[in-house]
Design an enzyme around this catalytic site. Structure first.
Site, mmCIF file in Angstrom:
data_model
loop_
_atom_site.group_PDB
_atom_site.id
_atom_site.type_symbol
_atom_site.label_atom_id
_atom_site.label_comp_id
_atom_site.label_asym_id
_atom_site.label_seq_id
_atom_site.Cartn_x
_atom_site.Cartn_y
_atom_site.Cartn_z
ATOM 1 N N HIS A 95 -7.330 -7.450 -1.140
ATOM 2 C CA HIS A 95 -6.344 -9.063 -0.437
ATOM 3 C C HIS A 95 -5.940 -8.302 1.065
ATOM 4 C CE1 HIS A 95 -4.756 -11.437 -4.226
ATOM 5 N NE2 HIS A 95 -5.748 -10.942 -4.572
ATOM 6 N N GLU A 140 -3.531 -8.470 2.701
ATOM 7 C CA GLU A 140 -2.778 -7.922 2.800
ATOM 8 C C GLU A 140 -2.888 -6.656 2.383
ATOM 9 O OE1 GLU A 140 -0.797 -11.939 1.203
ATOM 10 O OE2 GLU A 140 -2.915 -10.845 1.159
ATOM 11 N N CYS A 189 -0.145 -13.545 -2.840
ATOM 12 C CA CYS A 189 0.298 -13.348 -4.125
ATOM 13 C C CYS A 189 1.723 -12.803 -4.360
ATOM 14 C CB CYS A 189 -0.972 -13.371 -4.398
ATOM 15 S SG CYS A 189 -1.889 -11.252 -4.613
ATOM 16 N N CYS A 199 0.329 -9.069 -4.351
ATOM 17 C CA CYS A 199 0.714 -8.614 -2.960
ATOM 18 C C CYS A 199 2.528 -8.420 -2.820
ATOM 19 C CB CYS A 199 0.264 -9.567 -2.198
ATOM 20 S SG CYS A 199 -1.518 -8.977 -2.490
#
Length: 354
Positions: free
Chosen positions: A270, A272, A297, A300
């Protein structure tokens, strides 16, 4: 602040200028034509079409230009505004890209275009002819020809200018009160459109990072900031050395599974996570802010809390925002959504629905 207005015949740019003058204290500036005969003829034709906009809509009509606010060249106009940049100024005299190029170099300038469906503009044109008891009449076909020339002529057409506008208004308002009410909701004088706030600046960087994403499911970009300085950026996609997701590198994403399904088999990192990995804990420290164009999410959010991020700012929601918010609340991470001032194409009729 200097607002430039351009648009099609009878689109309503003069009325928008009048609104800014009456409701927000803007002063109208005028630019004498300094270019070719073809452009001069275009301006005369356009001014005829717009000459009675205020009269037809019930506004006050300006019969003459103030000499103190009329300039022979774009440079003279800019010199005047530069010395008074804290004031509020508006001009409708933008007819060439050469003029626009000069105006756009200044940090206090913004271009707003005004347009409307051609049938609406033709009706306005007819009403304005009737309001002045003009003997001239123009069929819809003739109006279309004049409008197309005004917008698409290869030498003097305004479409290249309109395409560069920061805000593009679609004005289908049927009366002045309705138009003014919808314009009032737009906050056209918001100076964040001139110089982005820190939130807007970093969110735009996150959106730019998202353009590098190769994930087949969703583009996401992230920027990690401390003391208003970028520590790292990230976007989602498969790890280094693996085939890009967009080339079939992640089976889960390429199978088109719904949001949140099969995450345990997903090979994409992801945005992040990429930003956190790039920065490393020693560079994050207290006071770091994470900007992401999509709410993180749940997976994360746990990692964000672990490395000591103080605040998370996002622009778009995701399918598990509630769970993420709960994690951040317990971990003491401030979460907020950022909503920038509306830019791009804005249909004023839609504004009246809210």
């Amino acid at each position: 602040m200097l607002v430039g207005l351009c648009g099609g015949i009878c689109a309503g740019k003069s009325t928008v200028a009048q609104y800014l003058s009456e409701h927000h204290g803007f002063t109208h500036l005028y630019l004498r034509q300094e270019h070719t005969k073809a452009v001069q003829e275009k301006r005369q034709s356009h001014n005829f079409a717009e000459a009675n906009a205020q009269h037809a809509n019930g506004t006050k009509q300006t019969t003459s230009m103030n000499p103190e606010h009329t300039f022979n060249t774009t440079e003279e106009l800019l010199d005047f505004v530069t010395k008074r940049w804290l004031g509020r100024w508006v001009t409708t005299d933008i007819y060439t890209e050469a003029i626009l190029d000069k105006l756009e170099r200044r940090p206090f300038f913004i271009l707003i275009s005004v347009d409307a469906p051609v049938s609406t503009r033709w009706k306005r044109f007819q009403n304005r002819l009737q309001a002045t008891s003009s003997v001239e009449s123009l069929s819809l076909e003739d109006f279309l020809i004049r409008s197309d020339e005004h917008l698409y002529d290869p030498r003097t057409g305004l479409m290249p200018l309109i395409s560069r506008a920061t805000v593009r208004l679609i004005n289908t308002s049927s009366n002045l009160a309705h138009l003014y009410a919808t314009l009032g909701r737009l906050d056209l004088t918001n100076e964040d459109r001139l110089r982005p706030s820190w939130d807007q600046y970093f969110m735009q960087l996150a959106s730019l990072a998202a353009q590098r994403s190769n994930c087949m499911k969703r583009r996401v970009g992230c920027v990690l900031v401390r003391e208003k300085r970028v520590i790292s950026t990230g976007y989602n996609g498969t790890p280094r050395g693996l085939k890009n997701c967009g080339e079939g590198g992640c089976q889960r994403c390429n199978d088109g599974l719904s949001s949140g399904v099969g995450l345990g088999t997903c090979l994409c990192i992801h945005a992040e996570e990429n930003a956190l990995l790039e920065a490393g804990r020693e560079r994050i420290r207290e006071g770091a802010i994470l900007y992401c164009d999509t709410c993180p999410c749940l997976t994360c959010s746990i990692k964000i809390a672990q490395v000591g991020i103080s605040e998370v700012v996002y622009s778009q929601g995701y399918s598990m925002d509630g769970e993420t918010a709960a994690v951040f609340k317990e971990a003491g991470v401030h979460l907020r959504q950022f909503s920038p001032p509306a830019n791009g194409m804005i249909h004023l009729e839609k504004q009246s629905l809210y």
